[in-house]
Design an enzyme around this catalytic site. Structure first.
Site, short mmCIF file in Angstrom:
data_model
loop_
_atom_site.label_atom_id
_atom_site.label_comp_id
_atom_site.label_asym_id
_atom_site.label_seq_id
_atom_site.Cartn_x
_atom_site.Cartn_y
_atom_site.Cartn_z
N GLU A 9 67.15 -55.35 42.15
CA GLU A 9 66.07 -54.47 42.64
C GLU A 9 64.82 -54.67 41.79
O GLU A 9 64.78 -54.24 40.63
CB GLU A 9 66.54 -53.02 42.59
N GLU A 63 67.87 -54.14 34.02
CA GLU A 63 67.88 -53.13 35.09
C GLU A 63 67.60 -53.74 36.46
O GLU A 63 68.04 -53.21 37.48
CB GLU A 63 66.86 -52.04 34.79
#
Length: 408
Positions: free
Chosen positions: A336, A345
């Site tokens: 993402e 992340e």
């Protein structure tokens, strides 16, 4: 003669009606079983995050999940386009009630009722919404005001579901991070932090009564990243290693994932909930990271997720809870690109945004390595598979019998 004819007709109608009632009772039992939630099919699920501007459409995601035979997913909102796309797929989905809603929801049942009527009820039963995750990693987080409102919100959501007749279909849960624990090594020594236990214990009591498991986000990657000198990376990746032995239980652990689960079971036991099941709501490994994020690589991500998938497929338990099969949601479906924080992340995905695999752990992507579209996967039989078909056949048989009697 006329009297005899009516007697026979009455007997036929009564017999057929009794048979139909019998069929309808079977239909009722099947239907009630379908609508009684376990919130998890099998042992493997995946978190479907949507913080990216290049992700596949929700319809393509359904195709991808079917091709991979993934039957459980969790989203962090209640995105209506996603819920529409999952209609008829047979894939069970947990929707998220974001942290930003908790204060409003805690003051009374009405806001929770409105939210469910907008975001859950209209999509049932076609979309198999089986859970509402109330907040994410609240206890142990920095916002202590949310600690205060978490349980009242959980209770209001559950009460609203009850008034809508949905408590057997939709489970209420709240995932936690490992920050709720005082310590986790060795596993048997684990306890909840004292300041958190004040909030955790009444919540566990409520979930115990409601039949909800304890959901924990367990990341060997984060543990290894924080202490790469002490922790053997092979122990974190399910690879061959000497493991550890818990001096109190004398149980041997050859991987950190199971040790983390048993630490949770030890904490639950000491809090007074020895029979509560743990489901891992998030776990995964980053395929890329910053210079200060040791272990983040494609090779390690593949090893962790491949080996974890094999472990879960065995449907076995942990050393401390051997009869309770492990169940986990993998983080995450996609890389993402709009997530904040360190590089890791944005690189937890099993798949790339174009639908191709990020690395091979046995799944089929929407595109192969050359960029060609993969064939369409098998079709599922409605939202409830063969169960829905069986119910339809029973009702059809009942109606046919009544029509035959009326024609007589």
């Amino acid at each position: 003669m006329e009297c005899t004819f009516h007697d026979r007709l009455s007997t036929r109608i009564m017999g057929s009606s009794s048979f139909c009632i019998w069929l309808l009772l079977i239909f009722s039992v099947i239907s009630s079983n379908v609508l009684t939630v376990d919130a998890f099919q099998g042992n493997y699920g995946v978190n479907y995050g949507m913080l990216g501007d290049n992700l596949p459409s929700p319809g393509s995601v359904v195709t991808l999940l079917k091709a991979a035979k993934i039957k459980n997913t969790r989203i962090y909102t209640a995105d209506h386009e996603v819920l529409k796309a999952f209609n008829g797929s047979g894939i069970e989905i947990i929707v998220g009630l974001g942290n930003q809603f908790l204060t409003e929801m805690s003051v009374g049942e009405d806001p929770a009722m409105d939210w469910i009527k907008d975001n859950v009820q209209p999509f049932l039963p076609g979309t198999r919404i089986v859970g509402i995750a109330v907040g994410n990693e609240i206890l142990g987080g920095d916002d202590h005001e949310l600690w205060e409102v978490l349980l009242p919100t959980v209770k209001n959501v559950y009460s609203a579901l009850g008034k809508l007749g949905l408590t057997k279909a939709v489970q209420v849960l709240s995932p936690h991070s490992e920050a709720v624990f005082e310590n986790s090594y060795p596993p048997s020594s684990c306890v909840f932090k004292e300041d958190i236990l004040v909030y955790m214990k009444p919540m566990l009591q409520f979930f115990s009564q409601a039949g909800s498991p304890f959901y924990i986000n367990a990341y060997p990657f984060l543990a290894y990243k924080s202490d790469p000198v002490t922790i053997d990376i092979n122990y974190a990746l399910f690879k061959s290693n000497k493991g550890i032995r818990d001096p109190k239980t004398n149980l041997h652990y050859d991987n950190m994932f199971e040790a983390q689960l048993d630490a949770g079971y030890a904490a639950l036991e000491k809090a007074g909930f020895p029979k509560m099941e743990i489901i891992v709501s998030e776990t995964g490994w980053a395929s890329k990271g910053d210079d200060n994020e040791p272990g983040a690589s494609v090779e390690n991500a593949r090893a962790y997720n491949h080996n974890l998938r094999k472990r879960l497929a065995k449907k076995k338990g942990t050393p401390y809870r051997p009869k309770l099969p492990m169940r986990a949601y993998i983080f995450a479906l996609f890389n993402e690109n709009q997530k904040t924080g360190p590089t890791s992340e944005r690189n937890f995905g099993l798949f790339k945004p174009d639908g191709s695999i990020a690395y091979d752990i046995g799944f089929t992507g929407l595109k192969d390595s050359s960029g060609h579209q993969s064939p369409a996967p098998f079709q599922v039989l409605g939202a409830y598979g063969w169960v829905g078909s069986s119910c339809t056949l029973l009702l059809t048989a009942c109606i046919t019998l009544l029509l035959l009697v009326s024609d007589s």
